[in-house]
Design a protein around this motif. Structure first.
Motif, PDB file in Angstrom:
ATOM      1  N   UNK A 122       0.811  -1.223   0.000  1.00 58.88           N
ATOM      2  CA  UNK A 122       0.000   0.000   0.000  1.00 58.88           C
ATOM      3  C   UNK A 122       0.843   1.271   0.000  1.00 58.88           C
ATOM      4  N   UNK A 123       2.009   1.230   0.598  1.00 57.08           N
ATOM      5  CA  UNK A 123       2.836   2.438   0.598  1.00 57.08           C
ATOM      6  C   UNK A 123       3.283   2.788  -0.824  1.00 57.08           C
ATOM      7  N   UNK A 124       3.490   1.749  -1.648  1.00 57.28           N
ATOM      8  CA  UNK A 124       3.808   2.011  -3.054  1.00 57.28           C
ATOM      9  C   UNK A 124       2.582   2.587  -3.760  1.00 57.28           C
ATOM     10  N   UNK A 125       1.440   2.002  -3.469  1.00 58.87           N
ATOM     11  CA  UNK A 125       0.204   2.517  -4.052  1.00 58.87           C
ATOM     12  C   UNK A 125       0.017   3.978  -3.714  1.00 58.87           C
ATOM     13  N   UNK A 126       0.309   4.308  -2.474  1.00 51.83           N
ATOM     14  CA  UNK A 126       0.150   5.689  -2.074  1.00 51.83           C
ATOM     15  C   UNK A 126       1.159   6.595  -2.790  1.00 51.83           C
ATOM     16  N   UNK A 127       2.362   6.077  -2.982  1.00 52.21           N
ATOM     17  CA  UNK A 127       3.372   6.875  -3.687  1.00 52.21           C
ATOM     18  C   UNK A 127       2.930   7.138  -5.128  1.00 52.21           C
ATOM     19  N   UNK A 128       2.371   6.139  -5.790  1.00 49.42           N
ATOM     20  CA  UNK A 128       1.893   6.327  -7.167  1.00 49.42           C
ATOM     21  C   UNK A 128       0.732   7.316  -7.187  1.00 49.42           C
ATOM     22  N   UNK A 129      -0.163   7.141  -6.231  1.00 49.13           N
ATOM     23  CA  UNK A 129      -1.294   8.054  -6.119  1.00 49.13           C
ATOM     24  C   UNK A 129      -0.778   9.480  -5.952  1.00 49.13           C
ATOM     25  N   UNK A 130       0.231   9.640  -5.093  1.00 49.28           N
ATOM     26  CA  UNK A 130       0.775  10.973  -4.856  1.00 49.28           C
ATOM     27  C   UNK A 130       1.369  11.559  -6.130  1.00 49.28           C
ATOM     28  N   UNK A 131       2.026  10.703  -6.912  1.00 48.89           N
ATOM     29  CA  UNK A 131       2.582  11.182  -8.172  1.00 48.89           C
ATOM     30  C   UNK A 131       1.470  11.714  -9.077  1.00 48.89           C
ATOM     31  N   UNK A 132       0.362  10.995  -9.101  1.00 52.07           N
ATOM     32  CA  UNK A 132      -0.786  11.447  -9.893  1.00 52.07           C
ATOM     33  C   UNK A 132      -1.305  12.785  -9.386  1.00 52.07           C
ATOM     34  N   UNK A 133      -1.316  12.940  -8.065  1.00 52.80           N
ATOM     35  CA  UNK A 133      -1.784  14.194  -7.488  1.00 52.80           C
ATOM     36  C   UNK A 133      -0.877  15.359  -7.886  1.00 52.80           C
ATOM     37  N   UNK A 134       0.434  15.100  -7.924  1.00 49.20           N
ATOM     38  CA  UNK A 134       1.368  16.156  -8.334  1.00 49.20           C
ATOM     39  C   UNK A 134       1.125  16.533  -9.784  1.00 49.20           C
ATOM     40  N   UNK A 135       0.899  15.530 -10.615  1.00 48.16           N
ATOM     41  CA  UNK A 135       0.567  15.799 -12.011  1.00 48.16           C
ATOM     42  C   UNK A 135      -0.689  16.650 -12.097  1.00 48.16           C
ATOM     43  N   UNK A 136      -1.703  16.279 -11.322  1.00 49.77           N
ATOM     44  CA  UNK A 136      -2.964  17.019 -11.360  1.00 49.77           C
ATOM     45  C   UNK A 136      -2.731  18.464 -10.946  1.00 49.77           C
ATOM     46  N   UNK A 137      -1.856  18.671  -9.966  1.00 47.82           N
ATOM     47  CA  UNK A 137      -1.552  20.037  -9.533  1.00 47.82           C
ATOM     48  C   UNK A 137      -0.892  20.808 -10.664  1.00 47.82           C
ATOM     49  N   UNK A 138      -0.020  20.123 -11.429  1.00 48.21           N
ATOM     50  CA  UNK A 138       0.603  20.793 -12.574  1.00 48.21           C
ATOM     51  C   UNK A 138      -0.435  21.145 -13.622  1.00 48.21           C
ATOM     52  N   UNK A 139      -1.378  20.232 -13.853  1.00 46.87           N
ATOM     53  CA  UNK A 139      -2.427  20.513 -14.833  1.00 46.87           C
ATOM     54  C   UNK A 139      -3.243  21.725 -14.394  1.00 46.87           C
ATOM     55  N   UNK A 140      -3.524  21.803 -13.100  1.00 48.12           N
ATOM     56  CA  UNK A 140      -4.299  22.951 -12.619  1.00 48.12           C
ATOM     57  C   UNK A 140      -3.531  24.239 -12.836  1.00 48.12           C
ATOM     58  N   UNK A 141      -2.235  24.203 -12.560  1.00 47.53           N
ATOM     59  CA  UNK A 141      -1.433  25.403 -12.771  1.00 47.53           C
ATOM     60  C   UNK A 141      -1.449  25.788 -14.249  1.00 47.53           C
ATOM     61  N   UNK A 142      -1.361  24.789 -15.101  1.00 47.36           N
ATOM     62  CA  UNK A 142      -1.412  25.015 -16.541  1.00 47.36           C
ATOM     63  C   UNK A 142      -2.746  25.678 -16.900  1.00 47.36           C
ATOM     64  N   UNK A 143      -3.798  25.219 -16.252  1.00 53.82           N
ATOM     65  CA  UNK A 143      -5.135  25.754 -16.515  1.00 53.82           C
ATOM     66  C   UNK A 143      -5.228  27.232 -16.197  1.00 53.82           C
ATOM     67  N   UNK A 144      -4.766  27.598 -15.018  1.00 56.39           N
ATOM     68  CA  UNK A 144      -4.863  29.008 -14.650  1.00 56.39           C
ATOM     69  C   UNK A 144      -3.937  29.831 -15.529  1.00 56.39           C
ATOM     70  N   UNK A 145      -2.831  29.229 -15.915  1.00 56.07           N
ATOM     71  CA  UNK A 145      -1.891  29.918 -16.796  1.00 56.07           C
ATOM     72  C   UNK A 145      -2.567  30.286 -18.109  1.00 56.07           C
ATOM     73  N   UNK A 146      -3.274  29.313 -18.693  1.00 56.88           N
ATOM     74  CA  UNK A 146      -3.909  29.552 -19.983  1.00 56.88           C
ATOM     75  C   UNK A 146      -5.152  30.416 -19.849  1.00 56.88           C
ATOM     76  N   UNK A 147      -5.840  30.272 -18.719  1.00 54.06           N
ATOM     77  CA  UNK A 147      -7.119  30.946 -18.602  1.00 54.06           C
ATOM     78  C   UNK A 147      -7.010  32.400 -18.220  1.00 54.06           C
TER      79      UNK A 147
END
Lengths: 273, 273
Positions: A122-147
């Motif tokens: 599960x700790x690996x699962x959580x690490x992968x999940x966290x990586x996805x969350x970081x990606x999502x945060x980057x996407x959000x930043x990209x969103x505000x950047x474009x918008x």
DNA sequence: CGAAGTTTTGAGGACCTTCAAAAGTTGTGG
DNA sequence: CCACAACTTTTGAAGGTCCTCAAAACTTCG
């Protein structure tokens, strides 16, 4: 050999989340393959059903999506050390493509092995999940950047974001980093035309905020560039991932700090103006 | 009482991923609290350190970020039945706010309980991870919307996206759904001014693509609206989540279908034009 | 050295914003 | 129940940002 190729990414993951010995072992023992690509090849095509996730070993890749008219929007860049496309681990059809911008070496791992490791540790699962969350945060930043940012601010912001990425990976020196991308591709990331981007870059150079030689960028005046961009590196999550024991004091429905506690519904309902 | 409040969300999760009985039980036994908000309240403020995740029970909330100048960019909407802010479960400081657009009831669960359930039941961890991936896909769609579509297409696309959300939740009838939002807030989601959005909406109405009464939207000509938007519902992942047994035939480093197998590096290196 | 791709320059125009104000709607309080 | 305040939607006009089209200058590679 497999262990050798993956240890680099393990180190990257563990900079955020320390892992237990068996989890580390499980990660390293996933069968990995090395693949090399020249510039401008699709690693994943839009509509593919990929079966493997990637780590970038060296080079540069971007995640992109294409519209009917052929307009392309780049949604993220990934440099050496990055995990790419964990997103497709759980999703059957890729809604976006991933392609190289220069000669790039990637290490691939079957989704099946990733999911199995996540299920067993599960700790690996959580690490992968966290990586996805970081990606999502980057996407959000990209969103505000474009918008909500103008082209100058937007360009400055992306440069600072990429600089932070390269610096974190130890791939920048003296505020300079190799960014092997054409202005045309960069404009696809910034949601504008290459021509307009060219003029923006000229003005950033003229104002001595950045310099460019060949395909490298130097930040000449970081304070001014950050001010122009309104850059806030917080979304890169420098504080790292929360640990489970962060909670052990107050789990179980206790009052949280950041949430209004009082019942604010005042009788009326569903305001339909 | 806790079980009652959460069963609705369990059903939603299980529409994507069937869960085992004990995992279901673990999910339902997480301690949950109900909170009611009037319109225009922050559930999470930018910079908060939230300790609880949310499910929207009824109403409408948006995720947003604010720039120095006060410009706001909305990055997603969440309606009844949606999980919100799993993102903050692992990340310490919220890089964005979440606020209501009408009277809204939410159900909160402590992050500690979410993480514990995920650790104890990997299938739950995977379901949460999948939810994050769906969010990330929505953010990517938002990105391409803002980056590469004109205001008419962009507006049409958001309307169709929201319609799909409401329809999936069973909250739409006859191509009509309640969307309790002002044009000003909608323009913050679309990255344009309220004035321009107003003219866009007028033209969409004039062309008989949509109708609006009070705060509800009717899609009058879905085909034409979809054509205008270039709408592709694929990113909502209708095929659902991949199951682990999808893999059991070909795990362990076998050649994947969607990936170029040959070594395409041709000797030269890091093309620096 | 020639071909192909990339960067740069120029001019005109479309899209969208800004500012200002009127018209319409909703909620509050007398 | 009406009147007023606050907010939201709509209209108008002017201007800036960014795009489109076209072509020249420059760079890189075979």
């Amino acid at each position: 050999m497999s262990k050798l190729t993956l240890s680099k990414y393990l180190a990257k993951i563990e900079r955020r989340v320390p892992l237990s010995l068996p989890a580390r072992e499980a990660f390293l023992s996933m069968p990995a393959e090395i693949q090399d690509f020249v510039a401008y090849r699709d690693i994943v095509k839009e509509g593919d059903r990929p079966h493997r996730a990637f780590f970038v070993d060296k080079g540069l890749v971007s995640r992109y999506q294409t519209l009917r008219g052929g307009e392309r929007q780049i949604m993220s860049f990934h440099i050496a050390g990055d995990l790419v496309d964990l997103h497709s681990a759980l999703v059957v059809i890729a809604d976006h493509g991933v392609r190289t911008h220069c000669a790039t070496r990637i290490v691939t791992v079957a989704h099946a092995d990733i999911l199995r490791a996540a299920a067993n540790y599960p700790e690996l699962g959580r690490a992968f999940w966290f990586d996805t969350l970081c990606d999502a945060a980057m996407f959000r930043e990209w969103t505000i950047n474009l918008g909500r940012r103008k082209s100058h601010e937007r360009t400055a912001h992306l440069i600072l974001e990429m600089a932070a990425l390269y610096e974190r990976a130890g791939l920048a020196e003296n505020d300079t980093f190799e960014f092997p991308i054409t202005q045309s591709d960069l404009s696809d990331a910034l949601g504008m035309t290459a021509i307009h981007l060219n003029r923006v870059l000229q003005s950033l150079r003229r104002d001595r905020l950045i310099r460019t030689h060949a395909r490298s960028i130097t930040i000449e005046n970081r304070a001014a560039l950050s001010a122009l961009a309104g850059f806030d590196p917080r979304y890169l999550h420098p504080e790292g991932m929360r640990q489970s024991n962060d909670f052990d004091g107050h789990s179980g429905g206790q009052a949280p700090g950041g949430i209004r506690q009082n019942n604010e519904l005042d009788g009326r309902f569903e305001r339909r103006v």
